[in-house]
Scaffold this motif. Structure first.
Motif, mmCIF file in Angstrom:
data_model
loop_
_atom_site.group_PDB
_atom_site.id
_atom_site.type_symbol
_atom_site.label_atom_id
_atom_site.label_comp_id
_atom_site.label_asym_id
_atom_site.label_seq_id
_atom_site.Cartn_x
_atom_site.Cartn_y
_atom_site.Cartn_z
ATOM 1 N N LEU A 1 9.840 -2.859 7.657
ATOM 2 C CA LEU A 1 8.879 -1.759 7.514
ATOM 3 C C LEU A 1 9.147 -0.599 8.465
ATOM 4 C CD1 LEU A 1 5.600 -3.848 7.072
ATOM 5 C CD2 LEU A 1 6.895 -2.645 5.311
ATOM 6 N N LYS A 2 9.745 -0.891 9.590
ATOM 7 C CA LYS A 2 9.958 0.156 10.582
ATOM 8 C C LYS A 2 10.802 1.306 10.024
ATOM 9 C CE LYS A 2 11.795 0.904 15.225
ATOM 10 N NZ LYS A 2 12.615 0.308 16.294
ATOM 11 N N LYS A 3 11.731 0.969 9.161
ATOM 12 C CA LYS A 3 12.622 1.990 8.599
ATOM 13 C C LYS A 3 11.961 2.803 7.490
ATOM 14 C CE LYS A 3 16.785 -0.736 9.555
ATOM 15 N NZ LYS A 3 17.949 -1.462 8.956
ATOM 16 N N SER A 4 10.927 2.251 6.878
ATOM 17 C CA SER A 4 10.350 2.922 5.708
ATOM 18 C C SER A 4 8.949 3.493 5.947
ATOM 19 C CB SER A 4 10.290 1.948 4.531
ATOM 20 O OG SER A 4 9.542 0.787 4.873
ATOM 21 N N ILE A 5 8.187 2.884 6.863
ATOM 22 C CA ILE A 5 6.811 3.350 7.115
ATOM 23 C C ILE A 5 6.646 3.568 8.619
ATOM 24 C CG2 ILE A 5 4.355 2.888 6.799
ATOM 25 C CD1 ILE A 5 5.078 0.934 4.572
ATOM 26 N N PRO A 6 6.565 4.802 9.078
ATOM 27 C CA PRO A 6 6.441 5.079 10.511
ATOM 28 C C PRO A 6 5.261 4.348 11.133
ATOM 29 C CG PRO A 6 6.874 7.110 9.313
ATOM 30 C CD PRO A 6 6.619 6.054 8.282
ATOM 31 N N LEU A 7 5.487 3.816 12.331
ATOM 32 C CA LEU A 7 4.471 3.062 13.057
ATOM 33 C C LEU A 7 4.057 3.827 14.308
ATOM 34 C CD1 LEU A 7 2.858 0.396 13.505
ATOM 35 C CD2 LEU A 7 4.876 -0.473 14.726
ATOM 36 N N TYR A 8 2.757 4.005 14.490
ATOM 37 C CA TYR A 8 2.213 4.681 15.669
ATOM 38 C C TYR A 8 1.167 3.776 16.317
ATOM 39 C CZ TYR A 8 4.145 8.799 13.283
ATOM 40 O OH TYR A 8 4.970 9.684 12.643
ATOM 41 N N GLY A 9 0.903 4.036 17.591
ATOM 42 C CA GLY A 9 -0.116 3.237 18.250
ATOM 43 C C GLY A 9 -0.600 3.861 19.538
ATOM 44 N N SER A 10 -1.742 3.387 20.020
ATOM 45 C CA SER A 10 -2.110 3.660 21.396
ATOM 46 C C SER A 10 -1.011 3.057 22.273
ATOM 47 C CB SER A 10 -3.459 3.019 21.729
ATOM 48 O OG SER A 10 -4.504 3.636 21.021
ATOM 49 N N LEU B 1 0.814 -1.216 0.000
ATOM 50 C CA LEU B 1 0.000 0.000 0.000
ATOM 51 C C LEU B 1 0.848 1.266 0.000
ATOM 52 C CD1 LEU B 1 -2.804 -1.080 2.509
ATOM 53 C CD2 LEU B 1 -3.092 -0.612 0.075
ATOM 54 N N LYS B 2 1.984 1.209 0.693
ATOM 55 C CA LYS B 2 2.944 2.327 0.712
ATOM 56 C C LYS B 2 2.318 3.654 1.155
ATOM 57 C CE LYS B 2 5.855 0.249 -2.852
ATOM 58 N NZ LYS B 2 6.444 0.366 -4.213
ATOM 59 N N HIS B 3 1.530 3.611 2.211
ATOM 60 C CA HIS B 3 0.970 4.846 2.766
ATOM 61 C C HIS B 3 1.999 5.560 3.646
ATOM 62 C CE1 HIS B 3 -2.874 4.297 1.000
ATOM 63 N NE2 HIS B 3 -3.178 3.206 1.676
ATOM 64 N N ASP B 4 1.612 6.751 4.103
ATOM 65 C CA ASP B 4 2.548 7.570 4.889
ATOM 66 C C ASP B 4 2.973 6.896 6.188
ATOM 67 O OD1 ASP B 4 1.964 9.404 2.957
ATOM 68 O OD2 ASP B 4 0.894 10.802 4.265
ATOM 69 N N ALA B 5 2.048 6.206 6.831
ATOM 70 C CA ALA B 5 2.311 5.656 8.154
ATOM 71 C C ALA B 5 1.257 4.604 8.482
ATOM 72 C CB ALA B 5 2.299 6.764 9.205
ATOM 73 N N VAL B 6 1.461 3.933 9.621
ATOM 74 C CA VAL B 6 0.542 2.901 10.093
ATOM 75 C C VAL B 6 0.172 3.199 11.541
ATOM 76 C CG1 VAL B 6 0.266 0.436 10.592
ATOM 77 C CG2 VAL B 6 1.553 1.157 8.570
ATOM 78 N N PHE B 7 -1.120 3.085 11.851
ATOM 79 C CA PHE B 7 -1.581 3.170 13.236
ATOM 80 C C PHE B 7 -2.137 1.811 13.626
ATOM 81 C CE2 PHE B 7 -5.139 3.392 16.193
ATOM 82 C CZ PHE B 7 -4.537 4.018 17.280
ATOM 83 N N VAL B 8 -1.733 1.307 14.816
ATOM 84 C CA VAL B 8 -2.199 0.003 15.270
ATOM 85 C C VAL B 8 -2.700 0.065 16.703
ATOM 86 C CG1 VAL B 8 -0.630 -1.241 13.735
ATOM 87 C CG2 VAL B 8 0.077 -0.758 16.087
ATOM 88 N N PHE B 9 -3.553 -0.901 17.025
ATOM 89 C CA PHE B 9 -3.935 -1.143 18.410
ATOM 90 C C PHE B 9 -3.686 -2.614 18.707
ATOM 91 C CE2 PHE B 9 -6.591 -2.620 21.803
ATOM 92 C CZ PHE B 9 -6.548 -1.605 22.736
ATOM 93 N N PHE B 10 -2.643 -2.884 19.523
ATOM 94 C CA PHE B 10 -2.365 -4.215 20.052
ATOM 95 C C PHE B 10 -1.883 -4.057 21.483
ATOM 96 C CE2 PHE B 10 -1.560 -4.975 15.441
ATOM 97 C CZ PHE B 10 -2.561 -5.909 15.227
ATOM 98 N N ALA B 11 -1.965 -5.132 22.262
ATOM 99 C CA ALA B 11 -1.509 -5.096 23.644
ATOM 100 C C ALA B 11 -0.985 -6.473 24.027
ATOM 101 C CB ALA B 11 -2.655 -4.688 24.575
ATOM 102 N N GLY B 12 -0.218 -6.509 25.118
ATOM 103 C CA GLY B 12 0.257 -7.780 25.642
ATOM 104 C C GLY B 12 1.216 -8.492 24.705
ATOM 105 N N GLY B 13 1.188 -9.834 24.762
ATOM 106 C CA GLY B 13 2.112 -10.621 23.952
ATOM 107 C C GLY B 13 1.928 -10.401 22.466
ATOM 108 N N GLY B 14 0.705 -10.150 22.027
ATOM 109 C CA GLY B 14 0.452 -9.883 20.614
ATOM 110 C C GLY B 14 1.128 -8.618 20.142
ATOM 111 N N ALA B 15 1.181 -7.607 21.008
ATOM 112 C CA ALA B 15 1.842 -6.349 20.656
ATOM 113 C C ALA B 15 3.338 -6.568 20.455
ATOM 114 C CB ALA B 15 1.603 -5.311 21.748
ATOM 115 N N ALA B 16 3.950 -7.339 21.345
ATOM 116 C CA ALA B 16 5.384 -7.598 21.235
ATOM 117 C C ALA B 16 5.710 -8.326 19.931
ATOM 118 C CB ALA B 16 5.857 -8.417 22.429
ATOM 119 N N LYS B 17 4.902 -9.320 19.604
ATOM 120 C CA LYS B 17 5.157 -10.070 18.369
ATOM 121 C C LYS B 17 4.944 -9.198 17.141
ATOM 122 C CE LYS B 17 4.270 -14.373 15.898
ATOM 123 N NZ LYS B 17 4.167 -13.751 14.568
ATOM 124 N N PHE B 18 3.899 -8.359 17.157
ATOM 125 C CA PHE B 18 3.647 -7.518 15.992
ATOM 126 C C PHE B 18 4.831 -6.587 15.719
ATOM 127 C CE2 PHE B 18 2.468 -3.486 14.098
ATOM 128 C CZ PHE B 18 1.970 -3.927 12.883
#
Length: 393
Positions: free
Chosen positions: A247-256, A221-238
């Motif tokens: 992707l971290k170097k090319s598409i900024p990641l934001y989250g709660s 998709l190559k959008h500007d950035a990604v917003f996610v909602f994860f918590a706990g062990g799932g958040a760590a794995k994601f």
């Protein structure tokens, strides 16, 4: 207001108090308050449930083991983050154990069923995490309080931050459940109000952690950035998978902030530099937080996180109510009135409660550094959830 079958007050249990609080050897009776802790102690949210419990018990310990002059008696249930078991578990605490207050939980689906039991039985309930908007929205009730947040609040704060950072088109990803969907809605509301566009919303079943197909789609998709909602062990794995995919170097990641709260160590460095928004951060300068952190680390040999703060503040809110319940019986109406008016001196910063019984609180922008989510700035000051649909009866 009382429990089912016409009771107007909580059941009062009288017991001999500990010798340490018997003045000068005189006989003295202390009432008990029965607290039902219904939280996850196994599964992906186990660490969250333990932190909430630790925080709650820490505050009680600081008060000498009592709240409002009453000894605290605990009844504990592992809810397993399973909504199908929630009604039965909550009903056992209320009907079998006759608890005076329900404290729980983490998973929004479980909390919704739990709150129904509380409403139906007129049992006081304090929610120390689950952010389901409905709980202080259309399903609000005089006997239901929250010491944490709504899913809307931290996500709304991040929507504003993402727009301020110049992003125009963003893709979102979360589990397909209430917490994730409402977080996306909160982010989208603020981001699009500021002129941005959520171009695509991606969802996967809870608690699925097979992220690879979604990461491939995000890369394409190559959008500007990604917003996610994860918590706990799932958040760590994601976050580890996101980093491993490059992707971290090319598409900024934001989250709660739940993305990185209590999970950074498990990420093994993959979370370094991530920006999140939440109602708590490492490096706050208020005196309450410094004292809280010092005591927590001494007791539990680990730094506290937002979940511990929410548990701690749930106990503070309960004390505010119990302080108003003078005499041998627990007057629930007096407790509710006192809790509604309370100003909670929280480690996150002092907060009050909205008419819907949700914290009106600052939302912080934080940056992950090592195993800390360091304070950057205040993203939104004294943010009040809109509590859409709340009609207190």
């Amino acid at each position: 207001m009382g429990k089912a079958q016409g009771r107007n007050t909580f059941r009062t249990i009288v017991a001999l108090t500990a010798a340490a609080v018997i003045p000068l050897g005189t006989a003295h009776a202390a009432e008990k308050v029965k607290v039902g802790l219904m939280l996850p102690y196994t599964g992906t949210y186990a660490a969250l449930g333990n932190a909430i419990t630790n925080g709650f018990k820490q505050y009680v310990a600081e008060q000498g083991g009592t709240l409002g002059g009453r000894e605290v008696q605990y009844f504990v249930v592992d809810d397993e983050s399973d909504p199908s078991k929630a009604t039965e578990n909550a009903s056992k605490l209320v009907k079998r154990d006759d608890v005076d207050v329900l404290v729980g939980t983490v998973h929004s689906g479980v909390a919704l069923a739990m709150a129904k039991v509380a409403r139906d039985t007129k049992t006081l309930m304090i929610i120390p995490n689950a952010g389901a908007d409905e709980l202080t929205g259309p399903l609000c009730a005089p006997n239901v309080f929250r010491s944490s947040f709504t899913n809307w609040q931290p996500a709304y704060g991040m929507g504003k931050v993402a727009a301020e950072r110049g992003h125009k088109n963003i893709v979102t990803l979360t589990w397909k459940y209430a917490a994730g969907e409402q977080a996306v809605n909160g982010f989208k509301e603020a981001f699009e109000k500021a002129g941005g566009k959520v171009a695509k919303e991606l969802y996967l079943p809870f608690p699925n952690v097979e992220f690879q197909p979604y990461l491939t789609e995000i890369a394409n998709l190559k959008h500007d950035a990604v917003f996610v909602f994860f918590a706990g062990g799932g958040a760590a794995k994601f976050v580890k998978d996101y980093d491993a995919a490059g992707l971290k170097k090319s598409i900024p990641l934001y989250g709660s902030g739940f993305l990185t709260d209590g999970t950074l160590e498990a990420m093994g460095g993959a979370g370094e530099g991530l920006l999140t928004t939440l109602h708590y951060a490492d490096g706050l300068t208020n005196a309450k937080d410094k004292a809280f952190r010092s005591a927590y680390e001494a007791q539990y040999k680990m730094p506290p996180d937002v979940y511990a703060v929410q548990g701690y503040d749930a106990a503070q809110m309960l004390r505010a109510g119990l302080d108003a319940a003078k005499g041998p019986e627990l007057d629930q109406a007096a407790m509710i009135k006192a809790m509604e008016a309370a100003k909670i001196d929280s480690p996150r910063g002092a907060f009050t409660l909205s008419k819907a019984h949700n914290p009106v609180q600052d939302i912080y922008l934080r940056e992950a550094a090592g195993n800390q989510n360091k304070f950057v700035s205040v993203a939104e000051r004294a943010l009040e959830d809109p509590a859409r649909g709340c009609r207190m009866k």
